[in-house]
Scaffold this motif. Structure first.
Motif, PDB file in Angstrom:
ATOM      1  N   HIS A 221      -8.882   2.366  -6.564  1.00 39.70           N
ATOM      2  CA  HIS A 221      -7.565   2.870  -6.141  1.00 39.70           C
ATOM      3  C   HIS A 221      -6.480   1.809  -6.200  1.00 39.70           C
ATOM      4  CE1 HIS A 221      -9.118   0.837  -2.600  1.00 39.70           C
ATOM      5  NE2 HIS A 221      -7.883   0.796  -2.123  1.00 39.70           N
ATOM      6  N   SER A 222      -6.871   0.528  -6.316  1.00 36.33           N
ATOM      7  CA  SER A 222      -5.878  -0.558  -6.270  1.00 36.33           C
ATOM      8  C   SER A 222      -5.901  -1.459  -7.497  1.00 36.33           C
ATOM      9  CB  SER A 222      -6.097  -1.414  -5.019  1.00 36.33           C
ATOM     10  OG  SER A 222      -7.405  -1.980  -5.025  1.00 36.33           O
ATOM     11  N   GLY A 241      -9.520   3.790 -12.829  1.00 33.52           N
ATOM     12  CA  GLY A 241      -8.590   4.400 -11.891  1.00 33.52           C
ATOM     13  C   GLY A 241      -7.190   4.491 -12.447  1.00 33.52           C
TER      14      GLY A 241
END
Length: 277
Positions: A221-222, A241
């Motif tokens: 997610h990052s 992602g």
């Protein structure tokens, strides 16, 4: 004032000093030497305070601490840029600013982010930087390609600070094993995962390294930058992602078989999951 220090103007001296200058009546020499030592220390403290006042009115020392710290951070970042040069060396010459004066050192020591780019060129320095970084987000720079010293447990400690890691850059040579790296990477897979924005790992000279299964899955997610060179990692284990902007993959000779490559449909699906790539 008499310019000759052998004949100083005694009238400028304080009474504490002049009282000690009459040696004709001294009978207890050790006691007298003790009194002189204490007075000398007092004068040295006064000189130190005056020198601090001299420095305090200079232009650089009158800058707000946050501005001075920002200058130090920019200076430190110049040395980090050499990581991508052919010799992979990172300069820590910015440390010299901590020895310029008391004020500069105080500002540097009170800036945790200045110490959060931990360079493992020296184990003691890395340990000091980790301590002084306090709770600041960490960037790890580890390269043992040109370093004959074995990595230490400090590296494991830094890599195990899961909630603080923001960027990790590892270059591993065939000279040493990765026993200090593997436990930390394994911990990433077992914990919630670091909020990494960048992960770059190179196993140099085709030294094939093995990465724990799904060790970066929690960072999907990052993560923005992902570079894995010469390491064993299947496509299914990659932290694909929507935030990834840079992807670099190059397996070693032992792991160049089709079993580590995605199928056509898997590749298309993965590219759809990375719109910023």
């Amino acid at each position: 004032m008499d310019p000759n220090p052998a004949h100083p103007d005694v009238s400028l001296f304080s009474s504490k000093t002049t009282d000690l200058m009459d040696v004709s009546q001294i009978s207890d020499v050790p006691k007298y030497h003790g009194m002189l030592a204490r007075r000398t220390h007092e004068l040295e403290c006064e000189l130190w305070a005056l020198r601090c006042c001299h420095n305090a009115v200079t232009l650089t020392c009158r800058l707000p601490p946050e501005i001075l710290a920002r200058i130090f951070l920019d200076l430190a970042s110049m040395g980090l840029s050499s990581w991508y040069a052919p010799n992979y060396r990172v300069s820590v010459s910015w440390l010299r600013v901590t020895f310029v004066c008391r004020h500069w050192r105080s500002v540097a020591l009170q800036s945790p982010s200045l110490w959060s780019n931990i360079v493992f060129s020296n184990t003691n320095l890395a340990e000091t930087m980790l301590t002084r970084s306090k709770g600041a987000p960490l960037t790890i720079w580890y390269n043992n390609v040109n370093n004959r010293d074995k990595p230490s447990s400090v590296l494991t400690t830094a890599l195990s600070s899961v909630d603080r890691l923001r960027s990790v850059n590892l270059r591993v040579s065939p000279v040493h094993d990765d026993s200090y790296i593997q436990p930390a990477l394994l911990a990433w897979a077992q914990k919630t995962g670091p909020a990494l924005t960048s992960f770059e790992m190179s196993c140099m000279y085709n030294r094939n390294g093995s990465l724990p299964k799904a060790f970066l899955r929690a960072s999907s997610h990052s993560l923005r930058i992902l570079s894995i060179v010469g390491c064993d990692c299947t496509w299914e284990d990659l932290p694909i992602g929507p935030t990834i902007t840079h992807l670099s993959l190059k397996p070693g000779k032992m792991f160049s078989s089709n079993t580590h490559r995605p199928t056509h449909s898997m590749l298309v699906y993965s590219l759809q999951q990375m719109p910023l790539l």
